[in-house]
Design a protein around this motif. Structure first.
Motif, PDB file in Angstrom:
ATOM      1  N   PHE A 233       0.688   9.468 -14.089  1.00  0.00           N
ATOM      2  CA  PHE A 233       1.285  10.384 -13.130  1.00  0.00           C
ATOM      3  C   PHE A 233       2.023  11.492 -13.879  1.00  0.00           C
TER       4      PHE A 233
ATOM      5  N   TYR B 151       2.461   4.906  -1.436  1.00  0.00           N
ATOM      6  CA  TYR B 151       1.928   6.189  -1.903  1.00  0.00           C
ATOM      7  C   TYR B 151       3.063   7.165  -2.190  1.00  0.00           C
TER       8      TYR B 151
ATOM      9  N   SER C 127       0.856  -1.206   0.000  1.00  0.00           N
ATOM     10  CA  SER C 127       0.000   0.000   0.000  1.00  0.00           C
ATOM     11  C   SER C 127       0.880   1.240   0.000  1.00  0.00           C
TER      12      SER C 127
ATOM     13  N   ASP D 204       0.212   1.999  -7.321  1.00  0.00           N
ATOM     14  CA  ASP D 204      -0.136   0.861  -8.167  1.00  0.00           C
ATOM     15  C   ASP D 204      -0.717   1.307  -9.499  1.00  0.00           C
ATOM     16  N   ASN D 205      -1.106   2.569  -9.616  1.00  0.00           N
ATOM     17  CA  ASN D 205      -1.602   3.045 -10.906  1.00  0.00           C
ATOM     18  C   ASN D 205      -0.491   3.561 -11.801  1.00  0.00           C
TER      19      ASN D 205
ATOM     20  N   ASN E 123       2.104   2.164   3.715  1.00  0.00           N
ATOM     21  CA  ASN E 123       1.263   2.110   4.914  1.00  0.00           C
ATOM     22  C   ASN E 123       0.960   0.691   5.365  1.00  0.00           C
ATOM     23  N   GLY E 124       1.375  -0.278   4.563  1.00  0.00           N
ATOM     24  CA  GLY E 124       1.063  -1.654   4.911  1.00  0.00           C
ATOM     25  C   GLY E 124       1.979  -2.180   5.996  1.00  0.00           C
TER      26      GLY E 124
ATOM     27  N   VAL F 279       1.695  21.320  -2.855  1.00  0.00           N
ATOM     28  CA  VAL F 279       1.584  19.870  -2.949  1.00  0.00           C
ATOM     29  C   VAL F 279       1.087  19.494  -4.337  1.00  0.00           C
ATOM     30  N   ILE F 280       1.864  18.705  -5.039  1.00  0.00           N
ATOM     31  CA  ILE F 280       1.436  18.226  -6.351  1.00  0.00           C
ATOM     32  C   ILE F 280       0.670  16.918  -6.194  1.00  0.00           C
ATOM     33  N   ALA F 281       1.158  16.057  -5.350  1.00  0.00           N
ATOM     34  CA  ALA F 281       0.496  14.774  -5.137  1.00  0.00           C
ATOM     35  C   ALA F 281       0.518  14.443  -3.663  1.00  0.00           C
ATOM     36  N   LYS F 282      -0.674  14.164  -3.140  1.00  0.00           N
ATOM     37  CA  LYS F 282      -0.794  13.786  -1.731  1.00  0.00           C
ATOM     38  C   LYS F 282      -1.305  12.352  -1.674  1.00  0.00           C
ATOM     39  N   ASP F 283      -0.505  11.475  -1.134  1.00  0.00           N
ATOM     40  CA  ASP F 283      -0.877  10.068  -0.996  1.00  0.00           C
ATOM     41  C   ASP F 283      -1.383   9.494  -2.315  1.00  0.00           C
ATOM     42  N   LYS F 284      -0.623   9.679  -3.357  1.00  0.00           N
ATOM     43  CA  LYS F 284      -1.003   9.136  -4.666  1.00  0.00           C
ATOM     44  C   LYS F 284      -0.579   7.672  -4.714  1.00  0.00           C
ATOM     45  N   PRO F 285      -1.530   6.752  -4.827  1.00  0.00           N
ATOM     46  CA  PRO F 285      -1.167   5.323  -4.813  1.00  0.00           C
ATOM     47  C   PRO F 285      -0.269   4.982  -5.988  1.00  0.00           C
TER      48      PRO F 285
END
Lengths: 270, 271
Positions: A115, A82, A80, A100-101, A131-132, A92-98
């Motif tokens: 992205f 980010y 998990s 896996d995409n 976060n895992g 902030v350009i990306a906040k917690d962007k996963p």
């Protein structure tokens, strides 16, 4: 002067234009929760996009430098992970962007064109985290696309000028072949627009070429671009890439029991 | 590349062993320009938003659709196999105002009618909704943010998202993660299949009962949907979980339900 005859190359929609590519080895473990994008090559450079490259659910392709296999995709959900990306001005350009995409694996039919950043970033404040709950170390290849100058803007065409196809037959699973040995002087001072790779043996099968192209150019550096990415139907354009053949390589990095496959390196150039 | 859209409505079309099944009128689509149509089967969702089982994917090539164009009253989309409308996320661009109630599916090609009896087909119409769309300039800078929805039961409203208030969203994706940024646990991918989200703006449900699974991109199964700079009234938007009460295990030991687990929606924002 008469314009050279234009050869059309069957292709689908253009997905991206690459000017430069920086490879950052990323390792997340129970003791290391963050990987910063702190590579000095990227400082004060406009970052176009970020992609993660990983083998499929089995050992297929090795790391171009360590010759070890990066971690498998199936375990990334447990991770998990980010991205948190901050611009050079602090927004902030990306906040917690996963992440896996933004993954690409050999055999994927398309690139997840996810992205797009296209800004200067603060490489000291931008990072990948997870976060895992993990007990193992996960390592993968993170590709940062960046610019050192404005895009020339004339690559956004589907028509090709000239095409050169070269056969490449590695003799070993782990091998670095200088492009000079493959191509000679045919492409010296030529602007490369598109590079494609096609397996020679059994072309109906989706044989993946487990290797990398490490391209150094006039003002360009494409750091170990995975060959499976150049096997997609969609075209990947390079921005005014003039390859220094003496300092550019095909790096074969075949893992495990996978066979050596002969392939064609296809250059479309002006 | 799929077109930008600003409205989407998902309906459950009940099937029966007849030669033709007609659509009912859909008020939200009257006068609206339809851009794409998706037909979803059991490979995508197993239960529709109204709670009925979804037809097997094996019949997708045996059924054709005919749509009547609203101004000419002609069948300008005629006998098209369902799989053609969306071929591995390459969606047919229709760009037509449709007379839905005159349009129909032809089921005569289904060899075993028992496979469609008491089942439904999920049909999604993507359209232009001038009440919510915004101009999207692809040269604008983008940023990425997210919102988490923690399932509370069959119907869960989204919570206030100050970080996304009035922000123009150009795509939404649902990643496959087990741990949210908040630390809460995420739904297993198979559990995403029967979840339907409705997004609201100014009391208008402009994205209605939309299958959440279409926002996932796992294994390149679904390509990115392109939203036309939509903004969301989060407090009025909600998720329907049709099988929220199902119990299952993910670790082989403990029985759990969807309740208390989360879905993360990652938004791409146009600045």
């Amino acid at each position: 002067m008469k314009k050279p005859a234009v050869l059309s190359f069957q292709s689908k929609n253009i997905y991206m234009i690459i000017q430069n590519l920086c490879l950052i080895k990323a390792e997340l473990s129970p003791d290391n929760r963050r990987v910063y994008l702190k590579n000095e090559i990227l400082r004060d450079k406009k970052i176009n996009r970020i992609q993660i490259f990983t083998p499929a659910n089995n050992a297929t392709i090795l790391d171009p430098d360590t010759n070890l296999s990066p971690s498998f995709i199936s375990s990334f959900s447990d991770l998990s992970a980010y991205f948190n990306i901050v611009s050079s001005t602090g927004t902030v350009i990306a906040k917690d962007k996963p992440f896996d995409n933004v993954l690409y694996r050999p055999g994927d039919k398309t690139l997840l064109h996810e992205f797009e950043i296209n800004q200067l970033i603060d490489i000291d404040q931008s990072y990948l985290t997870y976060n895992g709950t993990i007990t193992l170390t996960y390592d993968f290849l993170m590709y940062i696309h960046y610019q050192t100058e404005n895009l020339t803007g004339d690559n956004n065409e589907n028509e090709a000028s000239n095409i050169l196809s070269i056969n490449c037959v590695p003799t070993s699973k782990i091998q670095d072949i200088p492009l000079r040995n493959l191509i000679g002087t045919q492409l010296d001072d030529k602007k490369i627009k598109i590079i494609k790779i096609k397996p020679i043996t059994n072309p109906l099968q989706n044989d993946q070429i487990y290797g990398y192209l490490d391209l150094n150019g006039n003002t360009r550096k494409i750091n170990n671009i995975p060959c499976p990415m150049l096997q997609l139907d969609e075209d990947i354009y390079f921005d005014n890439l003039i390859i220094d053949m003496d300092h550019s390589y095909y790096r074969s990095r075949i893992a495990g029991l996978n066979l050596i496959i002969a392939f064609k390196l296809i250059f479309i150039y002006e | 590349m799929n077109k930008l859209f600003s409205g989407a409505i998902c309906i459950e079309l009940a099937l029966k062993p007849a030669a033709k099944v007609y659509f009912s009128e859909i008020p939200q689509l009257i006068g609206k320009r339809v851009k794409h149509i998706d037909f979803l089967t059991s490979g995508d969702c197993t239960i529709g938003p109204e709670g009925n089982p979804v037809m097997t994917y094996l019949n997708k090539n045996n059924i054709t659709a005919t749509f009547v164009e609203s101004y000419t009253k002609k069948e300008l989309i005629k006998n098209v196999p369902l799989s053609v409308f969306n071929n591995n996320s390459n969606r047919l661009y229709l760009n037509k105002v449709l007379e839905i109630q005159s349009s129909y599916l032809d089921l005569s090609g289904v060899p075993d009618k028992s496979t469609i009896t008491n089942t439904s087909l999920i049909v999604i119409f993507y359209y232009d909704e001038p009440r919510v769309w915004n101009f999207v300039d692809t040269h604008d800078l983008t940023s990425f943010d997210n919102f988490e929805l923690k399932i509370a039961g069959r119907k869960t409203f989204l919570s206030t998202q100050l970080n996304l208030k009035d922000k123009k969203i150009t795509s939404l994706t649902v990643p496959f993660v087990f741990a949210m940024p908040s630390g809460n646990s995420g739904l297993n991918y198979t559990r995403l299949k029967n979840k339907y989200i409705t997004l609201v703006k100014n009391n208008h449900e402009y994205i209605k009962d939309f299958p959440v699974v279409l926002f996932t991109q796992i294994y390149n199964q679904y390509s990115k949907l392109r939203l036309q700079g939509i903004t969301i009234d989060f407090e009025n938007s909600y998720l329907i979980d049709v099988d929220y009460a199902d119990t299952y295990t993910i670790d082989g030991i403990n029985q759990i339900t969807d309740i208390g687990q989360s879905i993360l929606f990652n938004a791409q924002i146009n600045k």
